[in-house]
Design a protein around this motif. Structure first.
Motif, PDB file in Angstrom:
ATOM      1  N   TRP A 243       0.941  -1.101   0.106  1.00  0.00           N
ATOM      2  CA  TRP A 243       0.037   0.033  -0.055  1.00  0.00           C
ATOM      3  C   TRP A 243       0.697   1.287  -0.043  1.00  0.00           C
ATOM      4  O   TRP A 243       1.974   1.185   0.623  1.00  0.00           O
ATOM      5  CB  TRP A 243      -0.948   0.001   1.071  1.00  0.00           C
ATOM      6  N   PRO A 244       0.475   2.052  -0.539  1.00  0.00           N
ATOM      7  CA  PRO A 244       1.210   3.415  -0.729  1.00  0.00           C
ATOM      8  C   PRO A 244       0.882   4.251   0.641  1.00  0.00           C
ATOM      9  O   PRO A 244      -0.046   4.357   1.129  1.00  0.00           O
ATOM     10  CB  PRO A 244       0.663   4.462  -1.841  1.00  0.00           C
ATOM     11  N   VAL A 245       1.919   4.830   1.195  1.00  0.00           N
ATOM     12  CA  VAL A 245       1.965   5.814   2.219  1.00  0.00           C
ATOM     13  C   VAL A 245       2.390   7.176   2.007  1.00  0.00           C
ATOM     14  O   VAL A 245       3.392   7.439   1.218  1.00  0.00           O
ATOM     15  CB  VAL A 245       2.717   5.286   3.531  1.00  0.00           C
ATOM     16  N   GLY A 246       1.822   8.108   2.526  1.00  0.00           N
ATOM     17  CA  GLY A 246       2.040   9.407   2.405  1.00  0.00           C
ATOM     18  C   GLY A 246       0.683  10.176   2.009  1.00  0.00           C
ATOM     19  O   GLY A 246      -0.367   9.524   2.284  1.00  0.00           O
ATOM     20  N   VAL A 247       0.777  11.371   1.313  1.00  0.00           N
ATOM     21  CA  VAL A 247      -0.471  12.123   1.188  1.00  0.00           C
ATOM     22  C   VAL A 247      -1.015  11.605  -0.275  1.00  0.00           C
ATOM     23  O   VAL A 247      -0.096  11.776  -1.218  1.00  0.00           O
ATOM     24  CB  VAL A 247      -0.184  13.772   1.076  1.00  0.00           C
ATOM     25  N   LEU A 248      -1.949  11.193  -0.258  1.00  0.00           N
ATOM     26  CA  LEU A 248      -2.607  10.262  -1.467  1.00  0.00           C
ATOM     27  C   LEU A 248      -3.412  11.508  -2.207  1.00  0.00           C
ATOM     28  O   LEU A 248      -3.521  11.265  -3.620  1.00  0.00           O
ATOM     29  CB  LEU A 248      -3.470   9.298  -1.128  1.00  0.00           C
ATOM     30  N   TYR A 249      -4.067  12.382  -1.586  1.00  0.00           N
ATOM     31  CA  TYR A 249      -5.038  13.356  -2.387  1.00  0.00           C
ATOM     32  C   TYR A 249      -5.063  14.472  -1.547  1.00  0.00           C
ATOM     33  O   TYR A 249      -5.344  14.484  -0.354  1.00  0.00           O
ATOM     34  CB  TYR A 249      -6.231  12.629  -2.466  1.00  0.00           C
ATOM     35  N   LYS A 250      -5.083  15.580  -2.104  1.00  0.00           N
ATOM     36  CA  LYS A 250      -5.483  16.823  -1.395  1.00  0.00           C
ATOM     37  C   LYS A 250      -5.916  17.918  -2.535  1.00  0.00           C
ATOM     38  O   LYS A 250      -5.453  18.201  -3.617  1.00  0.00           O
ATOM     39  CB  LYS A 250      -3.958  17.478  -0.989  1.00  0.00           C
ATOM     40  N   THR A 251      -7.109  18.668  -2.066  1.00  0.00           N
ATOM     41  CA  THR A 251      -7.660  19.517  -2.776  1.00  0.00           C
ATOM     42  C   THR A 251      -8.442  20.486  -2.173  1.00  0.00           C
ATOM     43  O   THR A 251      -8.440  20.513  -1.109  1.00  0.00           O
ATOM     44  CB  THR A 251      -8.518  19.013  -3.936  1.00  0.00           C
TER      45      THR A 251
END
Lengths: 271, 394
Positions: A243-251
């Motif tokens: 699974w990816p870790v970090g900020v996945l989406y921001k708007t």
């Protein structure tokens, strides 16, 4: 514990979490984030539902509201609507948030109300003894799936994004520095912030899945957590089971309380 | 066959012997073990039940309702907030006349959050239209579950049945209990062959449609009549059950009531403690007796009045709070049932055991001492009191 974190806790420690449980790590990371942001206890509210992770509100010394199974978010929305200046944190688990409270979750995302939801995902119903949750990976074992889970799992972050949350991130209990930063960034973001934390339940999940002991489970989590930037360069095959870790989406989008206050102002002629 | 089983395992075992068509499963402490044990039976191929895991108790009851409406025998287990979340569907199950069997492992309701035993969950559901049968111990939990379907599925009844046992005290304590052979159980319970069901192609059926005011009341009266009819059926099934098990059950159990002047009325596992205290008091020459209510719905009002008619003073023990000057539910109904007696005993209500607070034999002895005093003086004193709580700090 360092004195600067101590002020965020009531004097009822030790907690009841099992040895090797990730909940304490998340609670500690949250306290560090609080300290780094310089937030005062009485400016914050923490709300939780039912489950192991929801016990966190028993230990942290803010205004806390320990509610019914799956219902933390409606309570939190009530608090935020009434007290828009308060910093609202919601602690939930994969069962609480994605199963019994799934409906509340998508609608809280949709409204984009300014609060920080921390979903501690240990892939299992820990408190009731290891039943599979909607986030238990396919093929993994649970008391209700002694021959392997046939249900596909939700990706809670994708649901959050699709449902309208404006900040979506995933952390894990190995990369603590990153988790602290994600909590801070989520909190500082205006809108509904979802932070999934991949966590461990050595007792009800690890044991049944032949990942024996807390260190092995922590290593498993470490080995399967891939930074977003690296994940972007990997093929679907390479990312399988990871699974990816970090900020996945921001708007940016209209925040709900603000929209409500504007409506009130408009109808009352600005008075 | 004799075995050491917890109450939860005993009920799960009864389910296995019955081999129902469908189970709606969702965990909640302290009933979780029931679907957990049962999942193992399903996984091992020991039953051919459709085991449906859901995301909430509202859904587990919905699964049972749909399955039962489709002509399938369905079972479920829950506790506390789980039962509360089912509340809407409990009424639907009863009014659709679907004889689902639910094992309710009684536990305090939130709030404050508490996982231990009292009867606030099941008592809150007492007027949902479900038959309610309570167990004192593991043996009764097992027996009651086996008797539930022959009661609920009878044409004159057709109502869902909630078999209740005390959380942890009964559900988790291990006792040596006697099981029936599976063949005997299956023969006793029989096949579920409803006359009409949702998926019967010769006679398609609408289940749960909107009932306008021109019809609604008639349906509720029919439901009420079915509940009344259940009383006779419960006794009939108990008689049949005695033939296969040698164990006799009534609407309530009378313990040393023959010549009792002072009596206690209660429900559930506390009966064991009360019986021990009654025995001690009898040795001291006190004419003490106990009534353990087994069937709370339909409420055995006339029978209770008869059984208590010769007593002088009665303490009714409520394991749920009534928040009312008329006391908890067991007291309110018992006292009301005694209203038509020409000579009534004095009655007091004692709320006890909330959220797992223990009841000790000396507590029971103290209550009987109070009853003796009431019988001697004719002065009841405060009618509605609580037992075992600490005094509020001034």
């Amino acid at each position: 514990m360092k004195a600067c974190y101590e002020k965020y806790f009531r004097d009822n420690l030790p907690h009841i979490f099992c040895p090797g449980c990730g909940n304490g790590i998340v609670m500690g990371a949250w306290a560090r984030a609080m300290d780094e942001m310089g937030l005062e206890n009485n400016d914050c509210v923490a709300i939780s539902g039912i489950g192991c992770s929801s016990r966190i509100t028993t230990y942290i010394d803010l205004y806390t509201l320990h509610t019914a199974h799956g219902r933390a978010l409606p309570f939190a929305i009530g608090v935020k609507m009434c007290k828009p200046d308060m910093h609202v944190f919601v602690f939930s688990g994969d069962g609480d948030c994605a199963a019994i409270g799934g409906n509340h979750f998508i609608h809280a995302c949709r409204r984009n109300i300014d609060m920080t939801l921390i979903v501690i995902n240990n892939s299992i119903y820990g408190m009731t003894g290891g039943q599979y949750s909607p986030l238990t990976p396919t093929g993994h074992f649970a008391t209700t799936a002694p021959y392997g889970n046939i249900d596909p799992a939700f990706d809670i972050c994708k649901i959050a994004e699709a449902s309208g949350a404006t900040f979506v991130a995933r952390g894990d209990i190995y990369n603590i520095r990153q988790m602290i930063d994600l909590i801070k960034e989520g909190h500082n973001h205006k809108g509904f912030s979802v932070i999934e934390v991949v966590s461990s339940c050595p007792i009800s999940y690890g044991r049944r899945n032949k990942i024996n002991g807390a260190p092995a489970l922590l290593r498993y989590i470490k080995d399967h957590s891939v930074p977003v930037a690296n994940a972007a360069k990997m093929s679907a095959e390479e990312m399988k089971g990871k699974w990816p870790v970090g900020v996945l989406y921001k708007t940016e989008a209209k925040e709900y309380v603000e929209a409500y206050q504007e409506l009130v102002a408009r109808l009352q002629g600005g008075s | 066959m004799s075995n050491c089983f917890s109450g939860n395992e005993a009920v799960a075992y009864a389910m296995k012997q019955i081999n129902p068509d469908v189970m709606g499963a969702f965990p909640i402490t302290p009933s979780t073990e029931i679907p957990e044990y049962f999942a193992q039976y399903v996984a091992n191929g020991e039953v051919n039940t459709e085991y449906v895991t859901v995301e909430s108790e509202h859904s587990s009851m919905s699964v049972c309702i749909a399955a039962e409406a489709a002509g399938a025998r369905s079972v479920c287990a829950t506790s506390s907030c789980g039962l509360a979340l089912m509340y809407e569907m409990l009424y639907v199950a009863a009014s659709c006349r679907l004889p689902i069997t639910l094992a309710c492992v009684t536990r305090a309701l939130s709030g404050p959050i508490n996982i231990n035993n009292d009867h606030s969950d099941s008592m809150g559901a007492r007027d949902t239209g479900w038959i309610q049968i309570y167990a004192e111990n593991n043996q009764e939990a097992y027996d009651n579950f086996i008797m539930a379907m022959p009661i609920g599925e009878t044409a004159s009844v057709r109502l869902p049945v909630m078999t209740c046992m005390d959380g942890f005290i009964t559900s988790h304590a291990v006792e040596n209990i006697e099981f029936l052979d599976t063949e005997v159980v299956r023969k006793f319970v029989g096949e579920y062959n409803p006359e009409n069901y949702l998926l019967k192609k010769e006679n398609p059926l609408a289940v749960g449609p909107y009932d306008i005011s021109a019809y609604y009341m008639e349906h509720k009266v029919l439901e009420a009549e079915a509940m009344k009819a259940a009383k006779a059926r419960i006794l009939e099934v108990a008689d049949e059950f005695a033939k296969i098990s040698g164990r006799h059950y009534g609407l309530f159990e009378e313990y040393r009531m023959e010549d009792a002047e002072l009596a206690m009325v209660l429900i559930g596992s506390s009966a064991g403690t009360a019986k021990a205290a009654v025995d001690q008091l009898r040795e001291q020459g006190v004419k003490a007796g106990l009534i353990k209510v087994r069937v709370f719905r339909p409420f055995p009002g006339e029978e209770l009045a008869q059984a208590l008619s010769k007593t002088k003073a009665v303490a009714v023990m409520d394991k749920s709070e009534g928040f009312s000057a008329n006391g908890g539910p067991l007291f309110a109904e018992t006292r009301s049932a005694l209203y038509d007696l020409k000579q009534r005993p004095h009655l007091i209500d004692i709320v006890f055991g909330l959220g797992g607070r223990d009841l000790k034999t000396e507590d029971v002895e103290n209550i009987f001492a109070r009853l003796a005093d009431i019988a001697a003086t004719g002065e009841t004193g405060p009618v509605y009191t609580h037992l075992g709580q600490r005094q509020r700090r001034k």
